[in-house]
Design a protein around this motif. Structure first.
Motif, mmCIF file in Angstrom:
data_model
loop_
_atom_site.group_PDB
_atom_site.id
_atom_site.type_symbol
_atom_site.label_atom_id
_atom_site.label_comp_id
_atom_site.label_asym_id
_atom_site.label_seq_id
_atom_site.Cartn_x
_atom_site.Cartn_y
_atom_site.Cartn_z
ATOM 1 N N UNK A 158 0.989 -1.534 -0.081
ATOM 2 C CA UNK A 158 0.067 -0.339 -0.441
ATOM 3 C C UNK A 158 0.762 0.874 0.090
ATOM 4 N N UNK A 159 0.743 2.153 -0.820
ATOM 5 C CA UNK A 159 1.064 4.027 -0.621
ATOM 6 C C UNK A 159 1.711 4.178 1.026
ATOM 7 N N UNK A 160 -0.065 3.828 2.138
ATOM 8 C CA UNK A 160 0.692 4.530 2.740
ATOM 9 C C UNK A 160 1.647 4.485 4.068
ATOM 10 N N UNK A 161 1.437 2.717 3.229
ATOM 11 C CA UNK A 161 3.237 2.236 4.150
ATOM 12 C C UNK A 161 4.333 2.658 3.389
ATOM 13 N N UNK A 162 4.846 2.660 1.999
ATOM 14 C CA UNK A 162 5.350 2.920 1.159
ATOM 15 C C UNK A 162 6.051 4.528 1.412
ATOM 16 N N UNK A 163 4.800 5.340 1.360
ATOM 17 C CA UNK A 163 5.654 6.435 2.335
ATOM 18 C C UNK A 163 5.926 6.626 3.620
ATOM 19 N N UNK A 164 5.371 5.346 4.690
ATOM 20 C CA UNK A 164 5.911 6.132 6.069
ATOM 21 C C UNK A 164 7.356 5.374 5.735
ATOM 22 N N UNK A 165 7.694 4.333 4.434
ATOM 23 C CA UNK A 165 9.234 3.998 5.029
ATOM 24 C C UNK A 165 10.400 4.580 4.189
ATOM 25 N N UNK A 166 9.529 5.399 3.219
ATOM 26 C CA UNK A 166 9.793 6.892 2.555
ATOM 27 C C UNK A 166 10.285 8.113 3.115
ATOM 28 N N UNK A 167 9.229 8.199 4.584
ATOM 29 C CA UNK A 167 9.720 9.237 5.247
ATOM 30 C C UNK A 167 8.352 10.626 4.663
ATOM 31 N N UNK A 168 7.706 10.034 3.907
ATOM 32 C CA UNK A 168 7.130 11.138 2.641
ATOM 33 C C UNK A 168 5.172 10.919 3.411
ATOM 34 N N UNK A 169 4.987 11.673 3.642
ATOM 35 C CA UNK A 169 3.082 12.116 3.177
ATOM 36 C C UNK A 169 2.623 10.851 2.476
ATOM 37 N N UNK A 170 1.387 10.419 2.612
ATOM 38 C CA UNK A 170 0.952 9.243 1.230
ATOM 39 C C UNK A 170 0.766 10.445 -0.137
ATOM 40 N N UNK A 171 0.215 11.646 0.217
ATOM 41 C CA UNK A 171 -0.615 12.365 -0.995
ATOM 42 C C UNK A 171 1.182 12.514 -2.238
ATOM 43 N N UNK A 172 2.292 12.598 -1.039
ATOM 44 C CA UNK A 172 3.571 13.202 -1.833
ATOM 45 C C UNK A 172 3.966 12.189 -2.605
ATOM 46 N N UNK A 173 3.714 11.451 -1.883
ATOM 47 C CA UNK A 173 4.887 9.899 -1.842
ATOM 48 C C UNK A 173 4.072 9.435 -3.470
ATOM 49 N N UNK A 174 2.252 9.281 -3.754
ATOM 50 C CA UNK A 174 1.914 9.316 -4.490
ATOM 51 C C UNK A 174 2.537 9.636 -5.732
ATOM 52 N N UNK A 175 2.912 10.710 -5.229
ATOM 53 C CA UNK A 175 3.058 12.590 -6.728
ATOM 54 C C UNK A 175 4.761 11.503 -7.307
ATOM 55 N N UNK A 176 4.516 11.786 -5.598
ATOM 56 C CA UNK A 176 5.957 10.770 -6.499
ATOM 57 C C UNK A 176 6.347 9.408 -7.511
ATOM 58 N N UNK A 177 5.459 8.754 -6.985
ATOM 59 C CA UNK A 177 5.246 7.775 -7.953
ATOM 60 C C UNK A 177 5.194 8.094 -9.536
ATOM 61 N N UNK A 178 3.573 8.981 -9.231
ATOM 62 C CA UNK A 178 3.646 9.036 -10.535
ATOM 63 C C UNK A 178 4.650 9.848 -10.788
ATOM 64 N N UNK A 179 5.493 10.649 -10.776
ATOM 65 C CA UNK A 179 6.041 11.538 -11.880
ATOM 66 C C UNK A 179 7.397 10.207 -12.199
ATOM 67 N N UNK A 180 7.647 8.723 -12.039
ATOM 68 C CA UNK A 180 8.306 7.967 -12.716
ATOM 69 C C UNK A 180 7.138 6.917 -13.196
ATOM 70 N N UNK A 181 6.203 7.386 -13.469
ATOM 71 C CA UNK A 181 4.977 6.742 -13.650
ATOM 72 C C UNK A 181 4.595 6.908 -15.174
ATOM 73 N N UNK A 182 5.221 8.805 -15.539
ATOM 74 C CA UNK A 182 4.620 9.541 -16.524
ATOM 75 C C UNK A 182 5.856 8.586 -17.942
ATOM 76 N N UNK A 183 7.125 7.625 -16.665
ATOM 77 C CA UNK A 183 8.340 7.807 -17.400
ATOM 78 C C UNK A 183 8.132 6.438 -18.036
ATOM 79 N N UNK A 184 7.588 5.813 -17.852
ATOM 80 C CA UNK A 184 7.596 4.105 -17.830
ATOM 81 C C UNK A 184 8.110 3.153 -17.479
#
Length: 197
Positions: free
Chosen positions: A143-169
């Motif tokens: 779950x994104x919330x667990x990954x965000x916690x591991x990264x030390x990020x808020x869930x919403x901001x972590x999801x935004x990070x993943x979207x940046x990477x997803x845009x690049x495939x």
């Protein structure tokens, strides 16, 4: 403009060609192309209508059992207007082909790595792209919330990070969580060989 998985499947099958939304202002316009897990959804005519103008046939075309079910699904609010929106599947999401593409020259791979390092260099918090790719690799389907916690990020901001990477495939979304794409695995390996910068 979001669609449920069930609604996306109906759009992809051609069983749904209308959507209705209650908005303060239109969230899309004619010609908008939305990338979804079912493919690219193209927006047709966007028209403000009254509830009285919504027919039983409209409700069926929008994927609802009847007009009452459609109207009950709308967001309430006196400051909102009802919009009738044409929708259709316009083709495959280009990110699908991109994330499967691992036939990269050394120069192409170097350009992708350089672009990620550029993102890191512009980030106020410092480098993060490799860390997020490694988290997704090591915890597929988490779950994104667990990954965000591991990264030390808020869930919403972590999801935004993943979207940046997803845009690049480099990543793809699962029913729950994410996983690295074949392209993402290749790029992460190139990042690791290059060392931390």
């Amino acid at each position: 403009m979001l669609f449920t998985r069930d609604m996306l499947a109906k759009i992809a099958a051609g069983r749904v060609d209308l959507a209705f939304r209650s908005w303060r202002r239109p969230g899309v316009r004619c010609g908008t192309r939305l990338r979804t897990e079912a493919g690219v959804v193209e927006i047709g005519e966007v028209t403000a209508v009254t509830e009285a103008e919504v027919s039983e046939r409209d409700a069926l075309r929008a994927g609802f059992a009847d007009r009452a079910a459609l109207l009950a699904d709308l967001r309430p609010g006196d400051d909102r207007r009802l919009y009738r929106i044409g929708v259709r599947l316009g083709g495959e999401d280009p990110r699908v082909r991109l994330r499967e593409d691992t036939d990269l020259s050394a120069q192409e791979l170097e350009e992708i790595v350089a672009a990620l390092r550029g993102i890191d260099a512009r980030s106020r918090r410092g480098p993060w792209t490799r860390n997020v790719l490694e988290l997704v690799r090591d915890h597929p389907g988490e779950r994104a919330a667990e990954l965000a916690a591991l990264a030390g990020r808020e869930t919403v901001r972590f999801k935004a990070d993943v979207r940046v990477l997803r845009e690049r495939g480099l990543t793809e979304s699962l029913a729950v969580g994410y996983r690295l794409s074949p392209r993402g695995r290749l790029v992460l390996e190139a990042l690791r060989k290059g060392g931390a910068e």
